[in-house]
Design a protein around this motif. Structure first.
Motif, PDB file in Angstrom:
ATOM      1  N   VAL A  41       0.837  -1.213   0.000  1.00 48.16           N
ATOM      2  CA  VAL A  41       0.000   0.000   0.000  1.00 48.16           C
ATOM      3  C   VAL A  41       0.868   1.256   0.000  1.00 48.16           C
ATOM      4  O   VAL A  41       0.579   2.218  -0.725  1.00 48.16           O
ATOM      5  CB  VAL A  41      -0.956  -0.002   1.210  1.00 48.16           C
ATOM      6  CG1 VAL A  41      -1.680   1.335   1.321  1.00 48.16           C
ATOM      7  CG2 VAL A  41      -1.970  -1.141   1.101  1.00 48.16           C
ATOM      8  N   THR A  42       1.935   1.252   0.773  1.00 49.80           N
ATOM      9  CA  THR A  42       2.826   2.412   0.842  1.00 49.80           C
ATOM     10  C   THR A  42       3.461   2.705  -0.511  1.00 49.80           C
ATOM     11  O   THR A  42       3.427   3.853  -0.995  1.00 49.80           O
ATOM     12  CB  THR A  42       3.942   2.175   1.883  1.00 49.80           C
ATOM     13  OG1 THR A  42       3.347   1.951   3.161  1.00 49.80           O
ATOM     14  CG2 THR A  42       4.860   3.389   1.962  1.00 49.80           C
ATOM     15  N   LEU A  43       4.032   1.685  -1.141  1.00 48.92           N
ATOM     16  CA  LEU A  43       4.668   1.867  -2.449  1.00 48.92           C
ATOM     17  C   LEU A  43       3.638   2.246  -3.506  1.00 48.92           C
ATOM     18  O   LEU A  43       3.905   3.087  -4.374  1.00 48.92           O
ATOM     19  CB  LEU A  43       5.407   0.597  -2.860  1.00 48.92           C
ATOM     20  CG  LEU A  43       6.636   0.221  -2.011  1.00 48.92           C
ATOM     21  CD1 LEU A  43       7.211  -1.126  -2.473  1.00 48.92           C
ATOM     22  CD2 LEU A  43       7.704   1.303  -2.098  1.00 48.92           C
ATOM     23  N   SER A  44       2.456   1.645  -3.440  1.00 52.74           N
ATOM     24  CA  SER A  44       1.400   1.932  -4.415  1.00 52.74           C
ATOM     25  C   SER A  44       0.919   3.378  -4.314  1.00 52.74           C
ATOM     26  O   SER A  44       0.727   4.055  -5.340  1.00 52.74           O
ATOM     27  CB  SER A  44       0.220   0.982  -4.214  1.00 52.74           C
ATOM     28  OG  SER A  44       0.596  -0.351  -4.410  1.00 52.74           O
ATOM     29  N   LEU A  45       0.718   3.862  -3.091  1.00 53.99           N
ATOM     30  CA  LEU A  45       0.255   5.240  -2.909  1.00 53.99           C
ATOM     31  C   LEU A  45       1.299   6.243  -3.396  1.00 53.99           C
ATOM     32  O   LEU A  45       0.954   7.263  -4.016  1.00 53.99           O
ATOM     33  CB  LEU A  45      -0.073   5.489  -1.433  1.00 53.99           C
ATOM     34  CG  LEU A  45      -1.331   4.794  -0.907  1.00 53.99           C
ATOM     35  CD1 LEU A  45      -1.507   5.067   0.581  1.00 53.99           C
ATOM     36  CD2 LEU A  45      -2.565   5.244  -1.684  1.00 53.99           C
ATOM     37  N   LEU A  46       2.565   5.962  -3.135  1.00 54.22           N
ATOM     38  CA  LEU A  46       3.641   6.831  -3.633  1.00 54.22           C
ATOM     39  C   LEU A  46       3.621   6.878  -5.157  1.00 54.22           C
ATOM     40  O   LEU A  46       3.777   7.944  -5.765  1.00 54.22           O
ATOM     41  CB  LEU A  46       4.999   6.339  -3.131  1.00 54.22           C
ATOM     42  CG  LEU A  46       5.314   6.598  -1.656  1.00 54.22           C
ATOM     43  CD1 LEU A  46       6.613   5.912  -1.265  1.00 54.22           C
ATOM     44  CD2 LEU A  46       5.406   8.096  -1.376  1.00 54.22           C
ATOM     45  N   PHE A  47       3.425   5.716  -5.769  1.00 54.86           N
ATOM     46  CA  PHE A  47       3.375   5.639  -7.230  1.00 54.86           C
ATOM     47  C   PHE A  47       2.159   6.387  -7.774  1.00 54.86           C
ATOM     48  O   PHE A  47       2.250   7.100  -8.776  1.00 54.86           O
ATOM     49  CB  PHE A  47       3.337   4.174  -7.661  1.00 54.86           C
ATOM     50  CG  PHE A  47       3.498   3.974  -9.133  1.00 54.86           C
ATOM     51  CD1 PHE A  47       4.757   3.950  -9.717  1.00 54.86           C
ATOM     52  CD2 PHE A  47       2.385   3.811  -9.946  1.00 54.86           C
ATOM     53  CE1 PHE A  47       4.901   3.779 -11.087  1.00 54.86           C
ATOM     54  CE2 PHE A  47       2.520   3.633 -11.310  1.00 54.86           C
ATOM     55  CZ  PHE A  47       3.788   3.613 -11.885  1.00 54.86           C
ATOM     56  N   LEU A  48       1.025   6.225  -7.108  1.00 58.19           N
ATOM     57  CA  LEU A  48      -0.201   6.902  -7.542  1.00 58.19           C
ATOM     58  C   LEU A  48      -0.063   8.421  -7.465  1.00 58.19           C
ATOM     59  O   LEU A  48      -0.579   9.146  -8.323  1.00 58.19           O
ATOM     60  CB  LEU A  48      -1.381   6.457  -6.674  1.00 58.19           C
ATOM     61  CG  LEU A  48      -1.999   5.101  -6.998  1.00 58.19           C
ATOM     62  CD1 LEU A  48      -3.053   4.760  -5.976  1.00 58.19           C
ATOM     63  CD2 LEU A  48      -2.605   5.103  -8.398  1.00 58.19           C
ATOM     64  N   ILE A  49       0.628   8.899  -6.468  1.00 61.74           N
ATOM     65  CA  ILE A  49       0.778  10.342  -6.271  1.00 61.74           C
ATOM     66  C   ILE A  49       1.837  10.935  -7.199  1.00 61.74           C
ATOM     67  O   ILE A  49       1.621  12.001  -7.801  1.00 61.74           O
ATOM     68  CB  ILE A  49       1.142  10.642  -4.801  1.00 61.74           C
ATOM     69  CG1 ILE A  49      -0.021  10.257  -3.875  1.00 61.74           C
ATOM     70  CG2 ILE A  49       1.492  12.123  -4.620  1.00 61.74           C
ATOM     71  CD1 ILE A  49       0.330  10.292  -2.407  1.00 61.74           C
ATOM     72  N   LEU A  50       2.963  10.236  -7.359  1.00 66.38           N
ATOM     73  CA  LEU A  50       4.113  10.808  -8.060  1.00 66.38           C
ATOM     74  C   LEU A  50       4.184  10.468  -9.551  1.00 66.38           C
ATOM     75  O   LEU A  50       4.722  11.255 -10.336  1.00 66.38           O
ATOM     76  CB  LEU A  50       5.410  10.334  -7.384  1.00 66.38           C
ATOM     77  CG  LEU A  50       5.595  10.712  -5.911  1.00 66.38           C
ATOM     78  CD1 LEU A  50       6.871  10.096  -5.368  1.00 66.38           C
ATOM     79  CD2 LEU A  50       5.615  12.219  -5.738  1.00 66.38           C
ATOM     80  N   ILE A  51       3.631   9.328  -9.956  1.00 70.31           N
ATOM     81  CA  ILE A  51       3.828   8.850 -11.327  1.00 70.31           C
ATOM     82  C   ILE A  51       2.552   8.811 -12.158  1.00 70.31           C
ATOM     83  O   ILE A  51       2.506   9.307 -13.293  1.00 70.31           O
ATOM     84  CB  ILE A  51       4.467   7.443 -11.317  1.00 70.31           C
ATOM     85  CG1 ILE A  51       5.774   7.433 -10.502  1.00 70.31           C
ATOM     86  CG2 ILE A  51       4.712   6.963 -12.749  1.00 70.31           C
ATOM     87  CD1 ILE A  51       6.861   8.325 -11.061  1.00 70.31           C
TER      88      ILE A  51
END
Length: 225
Positions: A41-51
């Motif tokens: 979830v942490t990596l996914s949310l970072l990806f959703l926000i930044l990429i």
């Protein structure tokens, strides 16, 4: 190495050494499942926000301009416990009736121009981040295969379905070892399965981070082409 994994290619397939495996799956422990999910979830949310906000619209427009059809391709795959789920990818081929039966070949005529670029740079797999958020997949784990291929590959080894004792992943131990794309021969199949079983047997949170970082490095610096 920090983890229990060796990231170089295998010399001797794991399941040829041990034909009958009593698999030790650390992810059977509830705490480990929670830790892995938190990382996902942490990596996914970072990806959703930044990429996602800038990359996905650009890729989608390029796909639509290049060939007729939707920018996304959705296909049934086999996941945890051999249950099926809908796997999301960027569309890289023209619409064809063989999509759910025939794996992509070298110089496959079905692949579009933009599709070749997306596949070469592993961008076509990125929408599976939604599968991770929905809980069907993990960031790291065995890659999900088409339903037809699961039947075919299971006939080659009694240990094949051990890989379904954890969620499939965006990337995995087999991929960082260089086993990705078309399954070309028997050794390729064996080494992928061996890597998947080894991953499950030796799972660790540090190992997941290590595989994720190695995958990112390989993609960014265009290694292992």
């Amino acid at each position: 190495m920090i983890s229990a994994y060796k990231l170089h290619r295998l010399n001797t397939p794991f399941f040829e050494i041990q034909q009958s495996i009593h698999l030790k799956n650390k992810l059977d422990h509830p705490i480990n499942r929670i830790l892995k999910r938190v990382l996902d979830v942490t990596l996914s949310l970072l990806f959703l926000i930044l990429i996602v906000p800038w990359l996905f619209p650009i890729v989608s427009i390029m796909i639509i301009i290049d060939s007729k059809g939707a920018p996304f391709f959705i296909q049934k795959r086999t996941g945890l416990g051999r249950k099926t789920f809908y796997c999301v990818k960027f569309r890289t081929m023209v619409k064809n009736q063989e999509a759910n039966r025939l794996q992509v070949q070298i110089d496959d005529v079905r692949i579009t121009k933009i599709g070749k670029f997306l596949r070469k740079n592993h961008i076509d797999e990125l929408p599976q981040i939604f599968n991770v958020i929905w809980g069907d997949m993990s960031v790291v784990g065995p890659r999900p295969h088409m339903l037809r291929h699961n039947v075919e590959y299971a006939q080659k080894s009694p240990n094949y379905h051990l890989r379904h004792s954890t969620k499939p992943g965006l990337t995995g131990l087999a991929q960082v070892r260089g086993y990705h794309g078309m399954i070309a021969d028997e050794d390729d199949y064996k080494n992928r399965l061996s890597s998947d079983i080894e991953y499950i047997h030796h799972w660790s949170l540090i190992g997941d981070l290590e595989i994720f970082i190695m995958t990112t490095i390989k993609i960014v610096f265009r290694l292992d082409r």
